[in-house]
Write a protein that holds these residues in place. Structure first.
Motif, PDB file in Angstrom:
ATOM      1  N   PRO A  52     -30.871 -57.461  26.146  1.00 10.78           N
ATOM      2  CA  PRO A  52     -30.273 -56.353  25.389  1.00 10.78           C
ATOM      3  C   PRO A  52     -29.950 -55.147  26.269  1.00 10.78           C
ATOM      4  N   ALA A  53     -30.822 -54.853  27.228  1.00  9.65           N
ATOM      5  CA  ALA A  53     -30.568 -53.745  28.140  1.00  9.65           C
ATOM      6  C   ALA A  53     -29.368 -54.036  29.034  1.00  9.65           C
ATOM      7  N   LEU A  54     -29.261 -55.281  29.475  1.00 14.58           N
ATOM      8  CA  LEU A  54     -28.117 -55.680  30.301  1.00 14.58           C
ATOM      9  C   LEU A  54     -26.815 -55.509  29.518  1.00 14.58           C
ATOM     10  N   GLU A  55     -26.831 -55.931  28.264  1.00 14.18           N
ATOM     11  CA  GLU A  55     -25.650 -55.796  27.420  1.00 14.18           C
ATOM     12  C   GLU A  55     -25.305 -54.322  27.204  1.00 14.18           C
ATOM     13  N   ALA A  56     -26.337 -53.504  26.959  1.00  7.57           N
ATOM     14  CA  ALA A  56     -26.114 -52.081  26.735  1.00  7.57           C
ATOM     15  C   ALA A  56     -25.544 -51.408  27.980  1.00  7.57           C
ATOM     16  N   PHE A  57     -25.986 -51.857  29.141  1.00  7.39           N
ATOM     17  CA  PHE A  57     -25.457 -51.297  30.391  1.00  7.39           C
ATOM     18  C   PHE A  57     -23.949 -51.528  30.482  1.00  7.39           C
ATOM     19  N   PHE A  58     -23.485 -52.749  30.251  1.00  4.72           N
ATOM     20  CA  PHE A  58     -22.058 -53.045  30.338  1.00  4.72           C
ATOM     21  C   PHE A  58     -21.260 -52.371  29.226  1.00  4.72           C
ATOM     22  N   GLU A  59     -21.859 -52.220  28.067  1.00  6.33           N
ATOM     23  CA  GLU A  59     -21.137 -51.601  26.953  1.00  6.33           C
ATOM     24  C   GLU A  59     -20.803 -50.143  27.236  1.00  6.33           C
ATOM     25  N   ARG A  60     -21.522 -49.510  28.174  1.00  4.59           N
ATOM     26  CA  ARG A  60     -21.278 -48.099  28.477  1.00  4.59           C
ATOM     27  C   ARG A  60     -19.933 -47.870  29.149  1.00  4.59           C
ATOM     28  N   PHE A  61     -19.372 -48.878  29.801  1.00  6.00           N
ATOM     29  CA  PHE A  61     -18.094 -48.648  30.489  1.00  6.00           C
ATOM     30  C   PHE A  61     -17.077 -49.758  30.214  1.00  6.00           C
ATOM     31  N   THR A  62     -17.210 -50.436  29.077  1.00  6.21           N
ATOM     32  CA  THR A  62     -16.182 -51.410  28.718  1.00  6.21           C
ATOM     33  C   THR A  62     -14.916 -50.705  28.290  1.00  6.21           C
ATOM     34  N   THR A  63     -13.818 -51.421  28.360  1.00  4.44           N
ATOM     35  CA  THR A  63     -12.512 -50.829  28.120  1.00  4.44           C
ATOM     36  C   THR A  63     -12.377 -50.359  26.682  1.00  4.44           C
ATOM     37  N   VAL A  64     -11.816 -49.163  26.508  1.00  8.66           N
ATOM     38  CA  VAL A  64     -11.500 -48.617  25.195  1.00  8.66           C
ATOM     39  C   VAL A  64      -9.990 -48.597  25.051  1.00  8.66           C
ATOM     40  N   ASP A  65      -9.499 -49.134  23.972  1.00 10.56           N
ATOM     41  CA  ASP A  65      -8.050 -49.175  23.747  1.00 10.56           C
ATOM     42  C   ASP A  65      -7.481 -47.768  23.695  1.00 10.56           C
ATOM     43  N   GLU A  66      -6.298 -47.598  24.310  1.00 10.95           N
ATOM     44  CA  GLU A  66      -5.650 -46.288  24.308  1.00 10.95           C
ATOM     45  C   GLU A  66      -4.932 -46.052  22.985  1.00 10.95           C
ATOM     46  N   ALA A  86     -12.906 -52.699  32.768  1.00  5.72           N
ATOM     47  CA  ALA A  86     -13.730 -51.500  32.687  1.00  5.72           C
ATOM     48  C   ALA A  86     -12.881 -50.330  32.224  1.00  5.72           C
ATOM     49  N   SER A  87     -13.544 -49.351  31.686  1.00  2.00           N
ATOM     50  CA  SER A  87     -12.875 -48.129  31.249  1.00  2.00           C
ATOM     51  C   SER A  87     -12.537 -47.249  32.447  1.00  2.00           C
ATOM     52  N   PRO A  88     -11.465 -46.449  32.355  1.00  2.00           N
ATOM     53  CA  PRO A  88     -11.131 -45.538  33.462  1.00  2.00           C
ATOM     54  C   PRO A  88     -12.232 -44.555  33.814  1.00  2.00           C
ATOM     55  N   GLN A  89     -13.228 -44.390  32.928  1.00  2.55           N
ATOM     56  CA  GLN A  89     -14.287 -43.433  33.239  1.00  2.55           C
ATOM     57  C   GLN A  89     -15.093 -43.845  34.475  1.00  2.55           C
ATOM     58  N   ILE A  90     -15.061 -45.132  34.859  1.00  2.00           N
ATOM     59  CA  ILE A  90     -15.817 -45.520  36.063  1.00  2.00           C
ATOM     60  C   ILE A  90     -15.218 -44.902  37.318  1.00  2.00           C
ATOM     61  N   LEU A  91     -13.941 -44.472  37.248  1.00  2.00           N
ATOM     62  CA  LEU A  91     -13.305 -43.885  38.426  1.00  2.00           C
ATOM     63  C   LEU A  91     -13.937 -42.552  38.798  1.00  2.00           C
ATOM     64  N   ARG A  92     -14.586 -41.901  37.838  1.00  3.15           N
ATOM     65  CA  ARG A  92     -15.253 -40.623  38.133  1.00  3.15           C
ATOM     66  C   ARG A  92     -16.438 -40.821  39.064  1.00  3.15           C
ATOM     67  N   THR A  93     -16.969 -42.037  39.090  1.00  2.00           N
ATOM     68  CA  THR A  93     -18.137 -42.280  39.940  1.00  2.00           C
ATOM     69  C   THR A  93     -17.773 -42.331  41.413  1.00  2.00           C
ATOM     70  N   TYR A  94     -16.480 -42.442  41.742  1.00  2.00           N
ATOM     71  CA  TYR A  94     -16.095 -42.503  43.156  1.00  2.00           C
ATOM     72  C   TYR A  94     -16.534 -41.234  43.875  1.00  2.00           C
ATOM     73  N   GLN A  95     -16.150 -40.081  43.366  1.00  2.00           N
ATOM     74  CA  GLN A  95     -16.555 -38.829  44.008  1.00  2.00           C
ATOM     75  C   GLN A  95     -18.059 -38.621  43.883  1.00  2.00           C
ATOM     76  N   GLU A  96     -18.628 -38.955  42.731  1.00  2.00           N
ATOM     77  CA  GLU A  96     -20.066 -38.771  42.533  1.00  2.00           C
ATOM     78  C   GLU A  96     -20.872 -39.529  43.576  1.00  2.00           C
TER      79      GLU A  96
END
Length: 639
Positions: free
Chosen positions: A625-639, A353-363
Motif C-alpha cells: 500500500p505504501a508503494l502504491e501511495a508513493f507512485f500515486e503522488r506523481f501519476t499523470t493528471v489529465d489536462e 508521470a505528472s509534470p510536477q516531477i520536473l520541479r525536483t530537478y532544481q531541488e
C-alpha cells in the motif's frame, strides 16, 4: 508550422551535458532536436577527467565498459615540493588516487572528444534524435496561453546557420529551419549560455584575477619519474598539476603570474607555458614537439541559483555552475545534471508521470552544485602556491582548518583533505537527494522537512541499514539463480526510464518467508493494485522491473516454484532468467556479501530504485500500500 519542425525537446549544446540529455531522449523514444554552434564535435582539449559515478552512468547506457577500456586509470597521486637540501623539487609522498570498494570503476582520464564520439554513436542509432551542427538560436518565446499545458509545444525558437570564422555561412551542413516548436527546452550551452542570458539569469560569484593557470596537452620527453602518475607539485616558482592521459598524452596545469598570463594571452605561444614548467620541474627536464591543445583560465567559482523557468526551460552543466578544472569535476557534474533531468522529461512526455516531477530537478541538483563550488575553493587553496581567496570570506570548512594547529604543521594538510573528499563524496558516489516527491524520508514523521509527505509512505530504512535513501545503490556481486553467473547488481539496472524494485526475500526455503514473498507477488500483481499495470510492462518508461535477491542456498530453490512476477514470460523470448539472484558464495571472489553490504535485516525488505539508480523507498514485504501511495503522488493528471 509543419510537424517536421515540432519537437518534444530541443537541446542547445552538444557537449557532454547536452549529449547525455540526448542519450536519454534517444533511449526513451522522445522526438528531440540538438542545436550546436560548432561545426563538429570537440576535437582536442577541454575536459578529460571521468569520475567513478560518471562511468557508472555511462555503463547504464551500455557505454561504460567501452569507454573504460580506452581510459588511462589514475591509480596513484604524488605530492612534490621544493627540497630544502638542493633547491630542486623532490617527492614528498605517494598515495592511492581512489577509495577502493565504492565502485567497480575508478577515476580515469580520456579526452572529451572521445567521450562525445561514443555518445554521438549511441544517439546516431536512434532516428528520433536529430542534431543540427553549425546552428545557433537567435530568439525564443514561451507562449503564455500554452505554458500550463504540458502536451502543447509552448516554446517557439528561431534558428540560423552559424557563421564560420571567416564570416561565410557553412554549406556543408543541413541548413537550419527558420523556426522550431518544442514542449521543453534544455540549455547545455556552457558558461556563456545563450539560453540563460535569454532568461535574464546570471552566474553569481567572482574570479580571482591574480590566480591564472595555463594548460597544455602534450606528448612529453622527460626524466621526471612520475610523469605517468597524477602529480601535484608546489615549488618556490609556482605550482603544477600533471594528469596522465590515454596513450602517452599528458595534461599539465601550470600556475602563472599575472605578467606571464598577460604574455601568453598576447601571442598564445605554448613556449611561454613550457618555460615556467621547466623552472618548476628543476632538476628534471621536459621537452615536447607535440602540443595538440593549450589554453589559459582564471580561477573562479560561479553559480546560477535558478535551474529552470516555468518547468519548461532547464539549464544544466556549465550553464549553471562554473569553477576551476583542478578536481576534474566540471564534465562529471554536468553530465550528472542532465542524467537527473533526462528520465524525468521522458517520464512526463510518455505520460508516465505528472509534470510536477520536473520541479525536483532544481531541488536535487542545486545543492550538488553548491557543494561543488565550495569543494573547488578548498581544492584550489590546497594546490595554489600562494594563499587562495584572500579577498573572500572563507567557508566553514576552511575556518575549522585554520583553527586547528595540526594543519599548520603539514603544508599539504588542506590538499590531502580535499583529495580524500574528491575520491569519495565529491566523486558523485555519495550524491544524496533530500526527501521530496521522488524520495521518501526515514525517521520521525514529525520532521519539519517532510510535513508534506504522508507518514504512511515513510521508509523503514532499518530494514536495509546501509542503503541510503536518495543515494545511488552501492554495487556488489550476486549470483544468477539459473546459471550461477556472478553479476554486479548495478549492471542489472539499465537506464531505460524503468524503475527497479529489489525484493530482498531472505531465506525463502523457510515456509513463512516464502509465504511472505508469495503474498507480495500476489499483491503487486492484483488487478486492483495501483502499480500492477507498471510491473514488467512492455514500455519501460515508467514501468517497474521486479527482481528477487534471496539468501537461501541456491540449489535448494527452484525457479519454477517462484511467482511469474520474478520470471516474466514473453512469447518471443520465453522466460526471463535474469531477475532472480542468490546471495551465495560462488566461484568468484566477492560473492555472497550482498545482504551484509546492504545491511539487510533477516526478515528481508523491498527497495525501490528510481530510473537513475537512486533509492526512493525502503519498505517491508507487506508494504505494497505504501508503494502504491508513493507512485500515486506523481501519476499523470489529465489536462
Amino acid at each position: 508550422m509543419t510537424d517536421q519542425n515540432c519537437f518534444d525537446v530541443v537541446i542547445v549544446g552538444a557537449g557532454p551535458a547536452g549529449l547525455i540529455a540526448a542519450t536519454w531522449m534517444a533511449q526513451t523514444g522522445i522526438r528531440t532536436l540538438v542545436v550546436e554552434k560548432k561545426p563538429i564535435h570537440t576535437q582536442a582539449g577541454h575536459a578529460d577527467g571521468l569520475e567513478s559515478r560518471t562511468l557508472e552512468v555511462l555503463d547504464s547506457f551500455g557505454l561504460g565498459e567501452r569507454i573504460w577500456a580506452e581510459t588511462n586509470r589514475t591509480i596513484e597521486v604524488c605530492l612534490w615540493s621544493t627540497s630544502s637540501l638542493h633547491g630542486g623539487i623532490s617527492r614528498d609522498s605517494v598515495q592511492a588516487n581512489c577509495t577502493p570498494g565504492l565502485s567497480r570503476f575508478q577515476e580515469a582520464t580520456l579526452g572529451q572528444g572521445r567521450i562525445e564520439e561514443h555518445l554521438l554513436q549511441f544517439v546516431g542509432r536512434h532516428p528520433n534524435v536529430h542534431i543540427l551542427w553549425d546552428t545557433v538560436p537567435t530568439s525564443f518565446i514561451i507562449h503564455n496561453h500554452l505554458e500550463g499545458l504540458s502536451s502543447q509545444h509552448a516554446i517557439e525558437m528561431h534558428l540560423t546557420t552559424a557563421k564560420s570564422k571567416n564570416g561565410v555561412l557553412s554549406s556543408e551542413k543541413t541548413p537550419a529551419p527558420a523556426s522550431v516548436r518544442a514542449k521543453y527546452l534544455v540549455g547545455c550551452d556552457g558558461a556563456h549560455s545563450w539560453v540563460r542570458q535569454q532568461l535574464g539569469l546570471r552566474l553569481e560569484g567572482c574570479s580571482r584575477e591574480n590566480c591564472h593557470w595555463g594548460v597544455i596537452d602534450c606528448v612529453p620527453v622527460t626524466n621526471f619519474p612520475d610523469i605517468r602518475k597524477r602529480c601535484i607539485i608546489k615549488s618556490n616558482v609556482g605550482s603544477v598539476m600533471i594528469i596522465p592521459r590515454e596513450d602517452t598524452l599528458v595534461r599539465i596545469y601550470i600556475e602563472l603570474s599575472p605578467a606571464t598570463a598577460a604574455q601568453f594571452r598576447s601571442n598564445w605561444y605554448p613556449s611561454v607555458l613550457l618555460t615556467v614548467l621547466g623552472d618548476v620541474l628543476k632538476p628534471y627536464y621536459l621537452v615536447t614537439s607535440d602540443i595538440p591543445w593549450s589554453t589559459i583560465y582564471t580561477v573562479g567559482q560561479r553559480i546560477c541559483h535558478q535551474f529552470s523557468v516555468h518547468d519548461r526551460v532547464f539549464l544544466a552543466g556549465d550553464a549553471v555552475h562554473t569553477h576551476s578544472p583542478k578536481a576534474g569535476q566540471g564534465m562529471n557534474v554536468s553530465m550528472q545534471d542532465s542524467y537527473n533531468l533526462g528520465w524525468k522529461l521522458a517520464s512526463v512526455l510518455r505520460g508516465a508521470a505528472s509534470p510536477q516531477i520536473l520541479r525536483t530537478y532544481q531541488e536535487e541538483r542545486l545543492p550538488i552544485a553548491d557543494r561543488l563550488i565550495k569543494f573547488d575553493r578548498r581544492m584550489c587553496r590546497g594546490i595554489c602556491s600562494s594563499r587562495y581567496g584572500e579577498d573572500e570570506e572563507p567557508d566553514q570548512h576552511h575556518q575549522q582548518q585554520q583553527a586547528d594547529p595540526s594543519h599548520e604543521k603539514d603544508k599539504y594538510s588542506k590538499l590531502k583533505d580535499a583529495l580524500s573528499e574528491e575520491n569519495s563524496s565529491a566523486a558523485g558516489l555519495a550524491a544524496t537527494y533530500a526527501p521530496g516527491l521522488l524520495v521518501t524520508p526515514a525517521g520521525s514523521p514529525h520532521s519539519p522537512l517532510c510535513l508534506d509527505i504522508p507518514s504512511s509512505i515513510w521508509s523503514k530504512s532499518y530494514l536495509a541499514q546501509n542503503i541510503v535513501l536518495g543515494r545511488r545503490l552501492l554495487d556488489t556481486l550476486v549470483l544468477c539463480q539459473s546459471d550461477s553467473r556472478p553479476w554486479h547488481l548495478q549492471q542489472k539496472l539499465p537506464s531505460t526510464g524503468q524503475w527497479h524494485l529489489l525484493v530482498f526475500g531472505g531465506d525463502i526455503t523457510a515456509s513463512t518467508q516464502m509465504a511472505r514473498v508469495m503474498d507480495l507477488a500476489a499483491s503487486l500483481s492484483h488487478p486492483l493494485s495501483a502499480v500492477a499495470g507498471r510491473i514488467n510492462a512492455a514500455d519501460p518508461v515508467g514501468s517497474i522491473a521486479v527482481y528477487l535477491v534471496h539468501s537461501a542456498p541456491r540449489l535448494d530453490v527452484q525457479l519454477a516454484d517462484l511467482p511469474l512476477i520474478f520470471r516474466p514470460l514473453s512469447e518471443r523470448t520465453g522466460y526471463d532468467y535474469g531477475r532472480v539472484f542468490a546471495d551465495n558464495k560462488g566461484y568468484q571472489d566477492g560473492t555472497g556479501r550482498a545482504y551484509k553490504v546492504y545491511g539487510i535485516a533477516s526478515e528481508g525488505c523491498m527497495v525501490l530504485l528510481r530510473p537513475d539508480q537512486h533509492c526512493a523507498y525502503i519498505g517491508a514485504l507487506e508494504d505494497t500500500p505504501a508503494l502504491e501511495a508513493f507512485f500515486e503522488r506523481f501519476t499523470t493528471v489529465d489536462e
